[in-house]
Every structure is written in C-alpha cells, then in structure tokens.
Design an enzyme around this catalytic site. Structure first.
Site, short mmCIF file in Angstrom:
data_model
loop_
_atom_site.label_atom_id
_atom_site.label_comp_id
_atom_site.label_asym_id
_atom_site.label_seq_id
_atom_site.Cartn_x
_atom_site.Cartn_y
_atom_site.Cartn_z
N LYS A 1 35.62 35.51 18.22
CA LYS A 1 35.67 34.54 19.30
C LYS A 1 34.54 33.52 19.31
O LYS A 1 33.39 33.85 18.98
CB LYS A 1 35.66 35.27 20.64
CG LYS A 1 36.89 36.12 20.86
CD LYS A 1 37.98 35.37 21.56
CE LYS A 1 37.68 35.32 23.02
NZ LYS A 1 38.86 35.36 23.86
N HIS B 1 53.15 14.94 29.04
CA HIS B 1 53.64 16.29 29.40
C HIS B 1 53.13 17.36 28.42
O HIS B 1 53.76 18.40 28.29
CB HIS B 1 55.17 16.35 29.45
CG HIS B 1 55.81 15.20 30.15
ND1 HIS B 1 56.15 15.23 31.49
CD2 HIS B 1 56.14 13.96 29.72
CE1 HIS B 1 56.69 14.08 31.84
NE2 HIS B 1 56.68 13.28 30.78
N GLU C 1 34.42 25.03 29.91
CA GLU C 1 35.08 25.68 31.05
C GLU C 1 34.29 25.49 32.33
O GLU C 1 34.85 25.22 33.40
CB GLU C 1 35.27 27.18 30.76
CG GLU C 1 36.24 27.45 29.62
CD GLU C 1 36.14 28.89 29.16
OE1 GLU C 1 36.94 29.71 29.62
OE2 GLU C 1 35.27 29.21 28.33
N SER D 1 31.91 36.75 21.86
CA SER D 1 32.39 37.83 22.71
C SER D 1 31.73 39.12 22.26
O SER D 1 31.51 39.33 21.07
CB SER D 1 33.91 37.94 22.58
OG SER D 1 34.33 39.24 22.94
#
Ligand code: ARG
Length: 455
Positions: free
Chosen positions: A280, A153, A287, A274
């Site tokens: 970043k 979980h 992704e 970024s």
C-alpha cells in the site's frame, strides 16, 4: 475592570463560560497594535499627555514581548486578551495604563483586532493560492499535448490533455484568489473609535488610527462597526469555496493514484504505508485535504448561525466568532500547503494516460463530427450512425479505429478511408482549437497567460 457596582465575584461556571482568553490570546499582536495606535492618537488629540502615551507604548511593547516569548501569565479571571494585556500594562507602568481605555470600548477593540487578524489570513490564503497555482502551471507546462481521458459522469467522454486538466484548476483557484482579494478590500475599514456602540465624546481622530493600522478608512457607522462580523463570514465563504475546490482536486489524486487507474504517482513524501498490507501507498494527504472542507464550511455555518437574529449592536454571542475562524484558517493553510507539496512531486504516467485516453470509444464525437463535415449529415443523424458503429465495435470487443471500412460502410455506405484520420486521440485533441479548448496550441496559450500573471 468592571467591578465597581458588584458586591460578589462571578460563579466559577460564569467565569468559565465567559472567558475567551483560552483562544483569543491569538489576537495578542493585533491587540497591542490597536492599543498603540489608539494611545498615539489620544496624545495627538490632546486627550492624554505625551508622557503617558510614551509610557503606554513602552509598556505595551514589553507586554507583547512577554507574550511572544511565552513568559506571560494569562489569567482566566481577566476574561479576554484585552483585559489581560491592560492588566499587565497596569502592573508594569502604573497609573497611565488606566488612561488607555479612554474613548474606546472592548466592543470596538475586539472588532478591530479580529478584522486585522482575518485580513492577515486573507493575505496568507492569497499567497498560498498563488503557490498552488504556480505548482499547477508547472505541472501543465511542457505537457500541453500529453493526452489523457476527459470525463463526464466519470465515464470516458473525449480525450483531453494533462496540461488542459491542470489549467482547469488554475482557473478555479484563480477565482478563489480574487474572492479573497475582494473580501480583503471590503473589510479594510477600521472600526476603532466606534467605542461601545455610539461613538465617543472625546475628540478622537479615526482617520489617524485607521491609517496607522493599515486600513483604507474608518468605518462609517459606529453601530454597524461593533455589530457586524460579515468580514469574517466573507473570509469563511471564500475559504469554503477554496476548500471545495481542493476537495475535488484531492479526489482526483486519490482516484488517479489507485492501482486500477495508475494515471499518476504521488511521492513517498506525501503518502503513507500500511502496517499490514505491504503493497500500500495511501494518499493520506490528499484524503485529508479532501476532508478539510467539512470543518471549514462548518465554520461558516457556525458563525452565520451565531450572527443570525442578533439585535444590534454587540452581544456576547459574538465572542463565539473566533474559534471557528481560527480553526478554518489553520485548516485552509495546511490543506493549501499539502496540495502544493503533492503537486510539486506528482508524476503523471504518460503511457497509461495515453492508453486510457483511447479507451471507451473516446473519439466517437470526432467520428460524428467527421460525418457532419465530410458527408454533410445533420448532427443528429451523424450521432445515430456513430452510435450504431460504437455498438458494432463493442460487440466484437474492438475500438472504433479497429473497425474495417466494410464494417463501417455496412452502417453508412458513404464513409471513406479518410475517416481513420480523426479516430486517433492525438487528432482528436489537436482538432479542438476553439478558444479555451484542449488543443495543445490553446493550452499553451493558457499556460503562457497564467505564467505571466503569476510572475
Ligand atoms: N471577549 C469579548 C469578545 O470576544 C470582547 C468584547 C467584550 N465586550 C463586552 N461588552 N463584554 O467578543
């Protein structure tokens, strides 16, 4: 090619909806291989002369080199790869080209071309999976005892090791590999010679063409041979499951590389910056690998929906089989390569993993197990006692190992000093010696087994 009984040409829209050359040109190599095998077989069977077969073979090689060198003028009016190749062959060698299509049809031609193409993609997927599994084993090797939190979980559950976690994915991708292997074995039957649907009256030798094209045997029923596309569906099913597994690993890489987790660092080679936030390091490759399952599973749904409800045998609907498979195969190859690259560079943060492994009362199960072993408590009662101790620790913002013996005895008077030995994460993982468990000794066995299998 088929204009004999027609007095008018096709409407422009008809030509547009009917043509597949825009995409099925990717089957050029397979188409030429299939035609060469067919021509050689026709000559051996005495259906065409050896001289015609030789001219056809030479001509086909010329056509293929023109295509591969980008010198071929594809024509939409010629619909598809099969007619583009044949038409060019006619221009190159003249009359013998017209004998190539004896005893076959575009229906078995496209079936054999596509099968060979998908078969090659199975081989490619298996090689890609093996490379990925080697990268995972390399991540695990030497880190069989590097503790980290194990989750259920996404809540801290029990400590495990980095090596164990990496090897979990090796098992998953190992099953994916075997699915491609199974699918490949099943699809390796040659449909060439089924002709339009019913077979042919020419004395063809299907064993010969099957062998020449690397198939185990010819398909057994000509109707099925031109009607079915389950070889492509099986490929897409295997690809979808693999992509699902890739998405899970990708998700973990995204979470782990965040500033909040800091479990591992992705390399500069597989992250982006970024344009506005200088701090970043975006895990774009992870992704995108996570997202690819969308189009790969989409391809499976697309193709099964096209085939669903089609009466036997071939219907033009089936021309819609190729683009989803092409796209899925490209996506899968890219996602596998990106994941393999990311894992090659991935750097686990040992200190941070160790720290996180102990957080969240991760050794509570070890405490309960100790109460069972040392004090003879029934597990349900031990669970209850441990729950009370966790509550106590939580109230004063401490870990279980920070509780004093007095505090513990206030809950269960028989607890002794020995309890502290099971409350460290190292002791916890070392104790999980059951087969397949997270004990470093067990993980080492898994690593050794897979290293041998992947060698
Ligand atoms: N371009 C067609 C396809 O991809 C080839 C088979 C055409 N057969 C036919 N009877 N029109 O399915």
């Amino acid at each position: 090619m088929w204009g004999g009984r027609f007095s008018d040409g096709p409407d422009a829209i008809m030509e547009e909806i009917n043509a597949s050359i825009g995409f099925d040109r990717r089957l050029a190599r397979e188409d030429v291989a299939g035609s060469r095998a067919h021509a050689a077989m026709l000559a051996k069977a005495g259906v065409i002369t050896d001289a015609d077969a030789a001219a056809i073979d030479q001509g086909l090689l010329t056509v293929l080199s023109e295509i591969e060198e980008g010198r071929f003028a594809f024509s939409r009016a010629l619909e598809d790869i099969h007619m583009n190749v044949e038409s060019r062959l006619k221009a190159l060698i003249g009359e013998p080209a017209g004998r190539l299509h004896t005893g076959r049809s575009r229906n078995d031609q496209v079936a054999v071309d596509f099968r060979m193409w998908v078969r090659a993609r199975c081989d490619e997927a298996m090689a890609g999976l093996e490379a990925l599994m080697r990268a995972l084993v390399a991540q695990a090797e030497g880190r069989e005892g590097m503790v980290m939190p194990g989750f259920t979980h996404l809540q801290s559950a029990q400590p495990v090791t980095w090596g164990h976690h990496m090897m979990a994915y090796v098992e998953m991708f190992g099953r994916d590999l075997s699915r491609f292997r199974d699918a490949r074995a099943r699809m390796n039957e040659c449909p060439l010679g089924a002709a339009a649907l019913a077979g042919t009256s020419f004395p063809i030798d299907r064993e010969m063409t099957a062998k020449a094209l690397g198939f185990d045997r010819p398909t057994a029923n000509s109707l099925d041979s031109v009607a079915d596309r389950d070889f492509a569906l099986e490929y897409l099913a295997a690809a979808s499951i693999t992509a699902t597994h890739l998405s899970r690993l990708s998700e973990e890489l995204v979470i782990w590389s965040s500033a909040q987790f800091r479990f591992a660092r992705l390399s500069d080679r597989f992250t982006t910056g970024s344009s506005i936030m200088p701090q970043k390091r975006n895990p774009d490759a992870a992704e995108l690998a996570r997202a690819k399952v969308g189009r790969i599973l989409g391809a499976f749904v697309a193709l099964s929906t096209v085939i669903k409800g089609l009466a036997l045998t071939y219907s033009k609907d089936m021309q819609e089989d190729k683009e989803p498979v092409f796209d899925a195969a490209d996506s899968l190859a890219l996602a596998l390569a990106a994941m393999t690259g990311m894992l090659g560079d991935l750097a686990p943060n040992e200190t941070r993993l160790r720290e996180a492994a102990g957080a969240g009362f991760a050794t509570a199960t070890d405490l309960a197990d100790w109460l069972v072993r040392a004090l003879g408590l029934p597990f349900r009662e031990a669970h209850h006692v441990t729950g009370a101790l966790v509550k106590r620790a939580e109230e004063r913002g401490a870990e279980l190992s920070d509780l004093t013996l007095e505090e513990m005895r206030a809950v269960e008077p028989r607890i002794t000093e020995a309890v502290y030995s099971v409350l460290t994460v190292e002791a916890s993982v070392a104790s999980r010696m059951s087969y397949g468990g997270t004990a470093p000794a067990r993980v080492k066995e898994q690593v050794a087994r897979w290293k041998e299998r992947l060698a």
